[in-house]
Motif scaffolding. Structure first.
Motif, PDB file in Angstrom:
ATOM      1  N   HIS A 100      13.957  33.098  32.022  1.00  0.00           N
ATOM      2  CA  HIS A 100      14.076  33.949  33.200  1.00  0.00           C
ATOM      3  C   HIS A 100      15.519  34.407  33.370  1.00  0.00           C
ATOM      4  O   HIS A 100      16.437  33.600  33.322  1.00  0.00           O
ATOM      5  CB  HIS A 100      13.645  33.149  34.431  1.00  0.00           C
ATOM      6  CG  HIS A 100      13.028  33.987  35.494  1.00  0.00           C
ATOM      7  ND1 HIS A 100      11.886  33.622  36.168  1.00  0.00           N
ATOM      8  CD2 HIS A 100      13.378  35.171  36.006  1.00  0.00           C
ATOM      9  CE1 HIS A 100      11.571  34.561  37.045  1.00  0.00           C
ATOM     10  NE2 HIS A 100      12.465  35.506  36.977  1.00  0.00           N
ATOM     11  N   PHE A 101      15.716  35.693  33.589  1.00  0.00           N
ATOM     12  CA  PHE A 101      17.063  36.207  33.863  1.00  0.00           C
ATOM     13  C   PHE A 101      17.318  36.102  35.351  1.00  0.00           C
ATOM     14  O   PHE A 101      16.565  36.638  36.161  1.00  0.00           O
ATOM     15  CB  PHE A 101      17.192  37.666  33.409  1.00  0.00           C
ATOM     16  CG  PHE A 101      18.595  38.205  33.501  1.00  0.00           C
ATOM     17  CD1 PHE A 101      19.527  37.892  32.522  1.00  0.00           C
ATOM     18  CD2 PHE A 101      18.990  39.003  34.556  1.00  0.00           C
ATOM     19  CE1 PHE A 101      20.839  38.382  32.592  1.00  0.00           C
ATOM     20  CE2 PHE A 101      20.293  39.491  34.636  1.00  0.00           C
ATOM     21  CZ  PHE A 101      21.214  39.179  33.653  1.00  0.00           C
ATOM     22  N   ARG A 102      18.403  35.390  35.725  1.00  0.00           N
ATOM     23  CA  ARG A 102      18.735  35.222  37.138  1.00  0.00           C
ATOM     24  C   ARG A 102      19.952  36.063  37.495  1.00  0.00           C
ATOM     25  O   ARG A 102      21.004  35.951  36.865  1.00  0.00           O
ATOM     26  CB  ARG A 102      19.040  33.743  37.431  1.00  0.00           C
ATOM     27  CG  ARG A 102      17.830  32.854  37.342  1.00  0.00           C
ATOM     28  CD  ARG A 102      16.933  33.052  38.535  1.00  0.00           C
ATOM     29  NE  ARG A 102      15.617  32.434  38.324  1.00  0.00           N
ATOM     30  CZ  ARG A 102      14.560  32.682  39.092  1.00  0.00           C
ATOM     31  NH1 ARG A 102      14.643  33.515  40.115  1.00  0.00           N
ATOM     32  NH2 ARG A 102      13.411  32.107  38.845  1.00  0.00           N
ATOM     33  N   HIS A 103      19.771  36.862  38.502  1.00  0.00           N
ATOM     34  CA  HIS A 103      20.875  37.712  38.934  1.00  0.00           C
ATOM     35  C   HIS A 103      22.076  36.889  39.389  1.00  0.00           C
ATOM     36  O   HIS A 103      23.224  37.251  39.134  1.00  0.00           O
ATOM     37  CB  HIS A 103      20.409  38.609  40.075  1.00  0.00           C
ATOM     38  CG  HIS A 103      21.512  39.452  40.635  1.00  0.00           C
ATOM     39  ND1 HIS A 103      22.161  40.396  39.868  1.00  0.00           N
ATOM     40  CD2 HIS A 103      22.105  39.475  41.854  1.00  0.00           C
ATOM     41  CE1 HIS A 103      23.101  40.965  40.606  1.00  0.00           C
ATOM     42  NE2 HIS A 103      23.086  40.434  41.799  1.00  0.00           N
ATOM     43  N   GLU A 104      21.798  35.779  40.089  1.00  0.00           N
ATOM     44  CA  GLU A 104      22.868  35.011  40.713  1.00  0.00           C
ATOM     45  C   GLU A 104      23.887  34.530  39.683  1.00  0.00           C
ATOM     46  O   GLU A 104      25.071  34.447  39.964  1.00  0.00           O
ATOM     47  CB  GLU A 104      22.286  33.818  41.481  1.00  0.00           C
ATOM     48  CG  GLU A 104      21.323  34.223  42.596  1.00  0.00           C
ATOM     49  CD  GLU A 104      19.891  34.477  42.120  1.00  0.00           C
ATOM     50  OE1 GLU A 104      19.630  34.468  40.895  1.00  0.00           O
ATOM     51  OE2 GLU A 104      19.030  34.700  42.978  1.00  0.00           O
ATOM     52  N   SER A 105      23.426  34.174  38.486  1.00  0.00           N
ATOM     53  CA  SER A 105      24.335  33.687  37.438  1.00  0.00           C
ATOM     54  C   SER A 105      24.581  34.735  36.364  1.00  0.00           C
ATOM     55  O   SER A 105      25.429  34.540  35.503  1.00  0.00           O
ATOM     56  CB  SER A 105      23.757  32.437  36.786  1.00  0.00           C
ATOM     57  OG  SER A 105      22.548  32.774  36.128  1.00  0.00           O
ATOM     58  N   ALA A 150      35.885  45.889  49.172  1.00  0.00           N
ATOM     59  CA  ALA A 150      35.934  44.432  49.031  1.00  0.00           C
ATOM     60  C   ALA A 150      35.223  43.996  47.745  1.00  0.00           C
ATOM     61  O   ALA A 150      35.641  43.055  47.061  1.00  0.00           O
ATOM     62  CB  ALA A 150      35.284  43.768  50.248  1.00  0.00           C
ATOM     63  N   TYR A 151      34.155  44.693  47.410  1.00  0.00           N
ATOM     64  CA  TYR A 151      33.377  44.432  46.186  1.00  0.00           C
ATOM     65  C   TYR A 151      34.232  44.685  44.951  1.00  0.00           C
ATOM     66  O   TYR A 151      34.270  43.867  44.023  1.00  0.00           O
ATOM     67  CB  TYR A 151      32.186  45.373  46.219  1.00  0.00           C
ATOM     68  CG  TYR A 151      31.113  45.198  45.174  1.00  0.00           C
ATOM     69  CD1 TYR A 151      30.206  44.139  45.260  1.00  0.00           C
ATOM     70  CD2 TYR A 151      30.952  46.117  44.141  1.00  0.00           C
ATOM     71  CE1 TYR A 151      29.178  44.007  44.337  1.00  0.00           C
ATOM     72  CE2 TYR A 151      29.926  45.999  43.215  1.00  0.00           C
ATOM     73  CZ  TYR A 151      29.035  44.939  43.321  1.00  0.00           C
ATOM     74  OH  TYR A 151      28.025  44.815  42.411  1.00  0.00           O
ATOM     75  N   ALA A 152      34.961  45.797  44.957  1.00  0.00           N
ATOM     76  CA  ALA A 152      35.827  46.132  43.817  1.00  0.00           C
ATOM     77  C   ALA A 152      36.932  45.086  43.659  1.00  0.00           C
ATOM     78  O   ALA A 152      37.268  44.690  42.545  1.00  0.00           O
ATOM     79  CB  ALA A 152      36.421  47.533  44.013  1.00  0.00           C
ATOM     80  N   ARG A 182      37.131  38.044  40.081  1.00  0.00           N
ATOM     81  CA  ARG A 182      36.153  37.138  39.456  1.00  0.00           C
ATOM     82  C   ARG A 182      35.155  37.933  38.622  1.00  0.00           C
ATOM     83  O   ARG A 182      33.958  38.008  38.947  1.00  0.00           O
ATOM     84  CB  ARG A 182      35.463  36.324  40.556  1.00  0.00           C
ATOM     85  CG  ARG A 182      36.466  35.410  41.277  1.00  0.00           C
ATOM     86  CD  ARG A 182      35.933  34.853  42.568  1.00  0.00           C
ATOM     87  NE  ARG A 182      34.876  33.878  42.343  1.00  0.00           N
ATOM     88  CZ  ARG A 182      34.226  33.268  43.338  1.00  0.00           C
ATOM     89  NH1 ARG A 182      34.520  33.533  44.593  1.00  0.00           N
ATOM     90  NH2 ARG A 182      33.276  32.412  43.082  1.00  0.00           N
ATOM     91  N   PRO A 183      35.640  38.489  37.500  1.00  0.00           N
ATOM     92  CA  PRO A 183      34.798  39.386  36.697  1.00  0.00           C
ATOM     93  C   PRO A 183      33.509  38.727  36.190  1.00  0.00           C
ATOM     94  O   PRO A 183      32.510  39.415  35.981  1.00  0.00           O
ATOM     95  CB  PRO A 183      35.719  39.790  35.530  1.00  0.00           C
ATOM     96  CG  PRO A 183      36.861  38.829  35.546  1.00  0.00           C
ATOM     97  CD  PRO A 183      37.006  38.350  36.951  1.00  0.00           C
ATOM     98  N   ARG A 184      33.528  37.405  36.009  1.00  0.00           N
ATOM     99  CA  ARG A 184      32.329  36.731  35.469  1.00  0.00           C
ATOM    100  C   ARG A 184      31.107  36.902  36.365  1.00  0.00           C
ATOM    101  O   ARG A 184      29.975  36.875  35.899  1.00  0.00           O
ATOM    102  CB  ARG A 184      32.610  35.240  35.255  1.00  0.00           C
ATOM    103  CG  ARG A 184      33.288  34.970  33.913  1.00  0.00           C
ATOM    104  CD  ARG A 184      33.503  33.501  33.689  1.00  0.00           C
ATOM    105  NE  ARG A 184      32.324  32.714  34.020  1.00  0.00           N
ATOM    106  CZ  ARG A 184      32.346  31.413  34.268  1.00  0.00           C
ATOM    107  NH1 ARG A 184      33.467  30.754  34.228  1.00  0.00           N
ATOM    108  NH2 ARG A 184      31.240  30.763  34.554  1.00  0.00           N
ATOM    109  N   LEU A 185      31.342  37.034  37.674  1.00  0.00           N
ATOM    110  CA  LEU A 185      30.219  37.213  38.600  1.00  0.00           C
ATOM    111  C   LEU A 185      29.483  38.518  38.322  1.00  0.00           C
ATOM    112  O   LEU A 185      28.343  38.692  38.742  1.00  0.00           O
ATOM    113  CB  LEU A 185      30.725  37.251  40.051  1.00  0.00           C
ATOM    114  CG  LEU A 185      31.261  35.963  40.654  1.00  0.00           C
ATOM    115  CD1 LEU A 185      31.843  36.259  42.033  1.00  0.00           C
ATOM    116  CD2 LEU A 185      30.139  34.943  40.769  1.00  0.00           C
TER     117      LEU A 185
END
Lengths: 231, 228
Positions: free
Chosen positions: A118-123, B14-16, B22-25
Motif C-alpha cells: 500500500h502506498f501511504r501519502h503520510e510517509s 508556509a508550505y513552500a 524538510r524535503p523528504r516529506l
C-alpha cells in the motif's frame, strides 16, 4: 480581535463537547482532568501566549478550543489540570466524525496469509500491510472488515473472528472461502495497492524479523494470533 | 487581493518553506501511486474543489498539511496529514528482567482519556538518536538503566493521519525497577507490573493490553527468540 478569536474557538469546543461527550471524559481516576471553566481556560491561554510572544511565535498557538476544523479533521487544544493542581494544555487531532477502523488478517484455507503493498501519502512510501479501513456511518467493525476485504482484494469470507483491539481499532482474523484468489487490481488505481503477496506464517515471521513488515495493524494481528495460540 | 486569496497564498508560502526545510516529506518516488503537485495552477484547481492546499494549521507541536496530488490516471485530488513540528523518531523500549519477566507501566493517555498498560516510550528530539531516547525514557518512567539495549525494529503506527517510523528496543535490566517516582506520577504513570510471557499473552487475549508499541515490540522480541 484576540478575545473574539478565542471566544469562537471555545464556542466550537462547547458544541463538540455536546455532540461527542466521550472525547472529553474525565474518569474519577484520571491523571489529569480536562477543565471547562472559562477562567482556567483563559489562564492557560494567557500563560501560553506570553511564552509564545517571548519566542516570537503567534500567540494564537496557545488558544484553547477547536483550533482547526475542516470536513475531515479537527484539532483540539484542551486545558488540563494535573493532580498537583498545576494547569497545562494538550493538543490532539481527531476525525471529524466518530467511527472505528477495522483491520483484517486474511487467512486462506491452506493457512497462508495475504499481505497488500500500500502506498501511504503520510510517509510517501510503500508499506506491506493487512487490509484496513474506517467504518462508514452506522456500520460495525465486522462489516467494515468484510467490506475492506472485498474492496481491497476482492475476497469473500467464510468467517470473521475478532482477534483484539489496537488503540481502539478492531482487528479480525478472516477465514477466506475456498477457491478465492486475492487480486491487486480490484481496488483501482487511486487506492495505491500494486501488489499482493500470499505467504506462510513462517515467511511472515521472516519479513517481520528482517524489517520488511512495520505496519502496526499487521504486527498486532500477528501478536494476537501468537498470544491466542493460533500460530 | 481579497481575503480568500490572501489566506490561500500565506498557506502556500508556509508550505513552500516547509518543503525547503524538510524535503523528504514531499518525496515523489518514481513508483509513487500518486505524486504531489507543486505548480500553482493545479494547486488552485484542487483548492477550488476540495479546500485550501498548504500548511493549514501550525503550532509548536504539530503541523497540518493538505497536499494537492495527481493520480496515475492524471486525475487530481487532495490528501491531508499531521506532521510533527520537530522531526525525530519516537522510541519505545521493552524492559526485560534477568528472570525473563517484562516490565509494563500504567499510563494515562489524553487521546483516549483512559489508562493503558504499555512499555515506556517517548518523543525523539531532532539531534537524539533513538537509542538515547529509549535510555532517557527508561530512566524517566522506570528509574532504570539498561545493561544492554537491542534495536528490535521500526514501527509505523498509522492513524490514517501520520506514519511514524518509530524505533523499538529491548532493554535488559539488572533488577526490578523502583516504584514510580513523584515525577512519573505527575506525568500520569501510577503503577508498574512485572509479567511473564504467559501472563502477557493472557493480557493480550483478555484485551487488557492494546497498545501498538507494546504488541509490536513483544512480537519482534518473540520472532527473534529474545524472550524465554
Amino acid at each position: 480581535v484576540t478575545a473574539q478569536r478565542r471566544a469562537l474557538r471555545l464556542a466550537a469546543y462547547e458544541r463538540l463537547r455536546a455532540e461527542r461527550p466521550h472525547l472529553f471524559h474525565n474518569p474519577p481516576d484520571a491523571a489529569f482532568e480536562i477543565v471547562f471553566d472559562r477562567a482556567a481556560q483563559d489562564q492557560v491561554a494567557d500563560t501560553a501566549a506570553e511564552a509564545l510572544r517571548g519566542k516570537g511565535l503567534p500567540e494564537e498557538y496557545g488558544d484553547i478550543g477547536v483550533v482547526y476544523e475542516d470536513a475531515y479533521l479537527l484539532v483540539i487544544r484542551d486545558a488540563v489540570r494535573f493532580r498537583d493542581g498545576r494547569l497545562g494544555a494538550y493538543v490532539r487531532s481527531t476525525h471529524a466524525s466518530d467511527g472505528v477502523a477495522a483491520a483484517v488478517l486474511p487467512v486462506l484455507p491452506d493457512g497462508r496469509v495475504v499481505l497488500v503493498r500500500h502506498f501511504r501519502h503520510e510517509s510517501r512510501q510503500w508499506h506491506w500491510e493487512i487490509p484496513r479501513g474506517f467504518s462508514e456511518p452506522g456500520s460495525t467493525g465486522i462489516e467494515t472488515a468484510r467490506r475492506e476485504l472485498d474492496e481491497e482484494l476482492g475476497l469473500l469470507v467464510d468467517e470473521l473472528t475478532y482477534l483484539g483491539s489496537l488503540d481502539g481499532d478492531e482487528i479480525y482474523w478472516a477465514s477466506v472461502a475456498n477457491g478465492q484468489t486475492p487480486s491487486s487490481t480490484v481496488a483501482g488505481g487511486h487506492e495505491g495497492i500494486d501488489e499482493v503477496r500470499t505467504i506462510t506464517p513462517a515467511e511472515l515471521y521472516t519479513m517481520i524479523r528482517d524489517g520488511t513488515v512495520n505496519d502496526s495493524f499487521a504486527l498486532a494481528a500477528c501478536a494476537f494470533a501468537v498470544a491466542r495460540g493460533r500460530w | 487581493m481579497n481575503d480568500n486569496d490572501q489566506r490561500r497564498s500565506s498557506r502556500l508560502d508556509a508550505y513552500a518553506r516547509l518543503r525547503t526545510q524538510r524535503p523528504r516529506l514531499f518525496a515523489n518516488p518514481p513508483d509513487a501511486a500518486f505524486e504531489i503537485v507543486f505548480d500553482r495552477a493545479r494547486q488552485d484547481e484542487v483548492a477550488d474543489e476540495y479546500g485550501d492546499v498548504g500548511v493549514v494549521y501550525e503550532d509548536p507541536y504539530i503541523l497540518l498539511v493538505r497536499d494537492a496530488v495527481a493520480y496515475r490516471d492524471g486525475e487530481l485530488g487532495v490528501y491531508f496529514r499531521v506532521v510533527k513540528a520537530v522531526p525525530g523518531a519516537a522510541a519505545a523500549v521493552l524492559p526485560v528482567l534477568p528472570d525473563g519477566r517484562i516490565v509494563l507501566v500504567r499510563h494515562f493517555r489524553h487521546s483516549t482519556r483512559q489508562w493503558h498498560w504499555e512499555i515506556p516510550r517517548g518523543h525523539g528530539r531532532a539531534d537524539h538518536p533513538g537509542e538515547r531516547t529509549a535510555a532517557r525514557e527508561l530512566d524517566e518512567e522506570l528509574g532504570a538503566t539498561a545493561g544492554e539495549l537491542i534495536l528490535l525494529g521500526r514501527l509505523d503506527t498509522d492513524s490514517g493521519l501520520s506514519v511514524s517510523g518509530d524505533e523499538l528496543y529491548l532493554a535488559r535490566l539488572d533488577g526490578v525497577p523502583p516504584p514510580p517516582t513523584a515525577d512519573a506520577v505527575a506525568e500520569g504513570i501510577d503503577e508498574i507490573r512485572l509479567v511473564t510471557v504467559a501472563e502477557l499473552d493472557e493480557m493480550v487475549v483478555t484485551g487488557e493490553l492494546t497498545d501498538s508499541f507494546t504488541l509490536a515490540a513483544y512480537l519482534f522480541a518473540r520472532t527473534r527468540g529474545l524472550l524465554p
